[in-house]
Design a protein around this motif. Structure first.
Motif, mmCIF file in Angstrom:
data_model
loop_
_atom_site.group_PDB
_atom_site.id
_atom_site.type_symbol
_atom_site.label_atom_id
_atom_site.label_comp_id
_atom_site.label_asym_id
_atom_site.label_seq_id
_atom_site.Cartn_x
_atom_site.Cartn_y
_atom_site.Cartn_z
ATOM 1 N N GLY A 185 10.287 -2.919 -3.100
ATOM 2 C CA GLY A 185 11.445 -2.271 -2.517
ATOM 3 C C GLY A 185 11.686 -0.932 -3.165
ATOM 4 N N ARG A 186 12.343 -0.065 -2.435
ATOM 5 C CA ARG A 186 12.662 1.275 -2.938
ATOM 6 C C ARG A 186 14.146 1.506 -2.711
ATOM 7 N N VAL A 187 14.813 1.974 -3.751
ATOM 8 C CA VAL A 187 16.204 2.370 -3.603
ATOM 9 C C VAL A 187 16.181 3.791 -3.076
ATOM 10 N N ASP A 188 16.679 3.955 -1.860
ATOM 11 C CA ASP A 188 16.637 5.227 -1.158
ATOM 12 C C ASP A 188 17.553 6.225 -1.845
ATOM 13 N N ASP A 189 17.053 7.439 -2.076
ATOM 14 C CA ASP A 189 17.870 8.461 -2.747
ATOM 15 C C ASP A 189 18.429 9.475 -1.764
ATOM 16 N N ASP A 190 18.604 9.068 -0.525
ATOM 17 C CA ASP A 190 19.258 9.948 0.462
ATOM 18 C C ASP A 190 20.747 9.788 0.406
ATOM 19 N N ASP A 214 0.813 -1.219 0.000
ATOM 20 C CA ASP A 214 0.000 0.000 0.000
ATOM 21 C C ASP A 214 0.847 1.271 0.000
ATOM 22 N N HIS A 215 2.156 1.141 0.092
ATOM 23 C CA HIS A 215 3.062 2.294 0.004
ATOM 24 C C HIS A 215 3.846 2.333 -1.306
ATOM 25 N N ARG A 216 3.602 1.368 -2.167
ATOM 26 C CA ARG A 216 4.337 1.325 -3.439
ATOM 27 C C ARG A 216 3.948 2.517 -4.304
ATOM 28 N N ARG A 217 4.888 2.908 -5.141
ATOM 29 C CA ARG A 217 4.626 3.974 -6.108
ATOM 30 C C ARG A 217 5.402 3.671 -7.376
ATOM 31 N N ALA A 238 4.950 -0.054 -12.348
ATOM 32 C CA ALA A 238 4.550 0.941 -13.335
ATOM 33 C C ALA A 238 3.187 1.556 -13.029
ATOM 34 N N GLY A 239 2.601 1.206 -11.889
ATOM 35 C CA GLY A 239 1.266 1.702 -11.563
ATOM 36 C C GLY A 239 0.214 0.792 -12.170
ATOM 37 N N ARG A 240 -1.013 0.966 -11.733
ATOM 38 C CA ARG A 240 -2.155 0.215 -12.269
ATOM 39 C C ARG A 240 -1.932 -1.301 -12.266
ATOM 40 N N GLY A 241 -1.165 -1.807 -11.301
ATOM 41 C CA GLY A 241 -0.931 -3.249 -11.211
ATOM 42 C C GLY A 241 -0.027 -3.799 -12.299
#
Length: 163
Positions: free
Chosen positions: A158-163, A107-110, A130-133
């Motif tokens: 997963g998200r590659v953090d850009d910090d 539910d946090h994916r983007r 890519a959105g929309r499943g």
């Protein structure tokens, strides 16, 4: 002895269209005409979105086992290539990319997040959400980089953090 003054070379494009026209052309065409210049929109874009847009530009490229671009890709080769072009080095294999990424709930994916397909604890495939499943990925031998519906409930994000 004659003193020589340093005169930087002026790109031919500047002399042909003039500096004002050059800046206008750069604003309309993005930043490709002035290396190193970024627009506010580009500066605000996340690392994941930059990588995703790069991967989008590879749609239609053939799948090749073990390939990491620029002419062919396997799944993790596509994600690694896109992130490298966006300015971040990530590991080569899907499993190592999963270990490298910050794990996120569905539910946090983007758009631009990584989608990891797994069987039990073993990860066997990766692509970009890519959105929309849908997933943007290099699917299999004989396939091309493409968008496709996510075909399994056995996925992690997963998200590659850009910090």
């Amino acid at each position: 002895m004659t003193a020589h003054l340093y005169r930087p070379a002026v790109p031919a494009l500047f002399t042909r269209i003039g500096a004002t026209s050059m800046l206008t052309a750069a604003a309309l065409a993005g930043t490709s005409l002035i290396p190193g210049m970024t627009t506010r929109a580009q500066a605000d874009e996340t690392l994941a979105m930059r990588a995703y847009h790069i991967a989008q530009s590879e749609q239609g490229a053939p799948f090749a086992w073990g390939a990491a671009g620029p002419d062919a890709f396997d799944c993790s080769g596509l994600t690694q290539f896109a992130y490298e072009q966006a300015g971040e080095d990530i590991p080569r294999t899907a499993e190592d990319q999963y270990d490298y990424a910050v794990h996120i709930r569905p539910d946090h994916r983007r758009v631009g997040d990584l989608v990891f397909f797994h069987y039990g604890d073993s990860i066997y495939h990766v692509g970009f959400y890519a959105g929309r499943g849908e997933v943007l990925h290099a699917p299999k031998s004989g396939g091309l980089v493409r968008l496709e519906r996510i075909w399994s409930d056995d996925v992690w994000y997963g998200r590659v953090d850009d910090d």
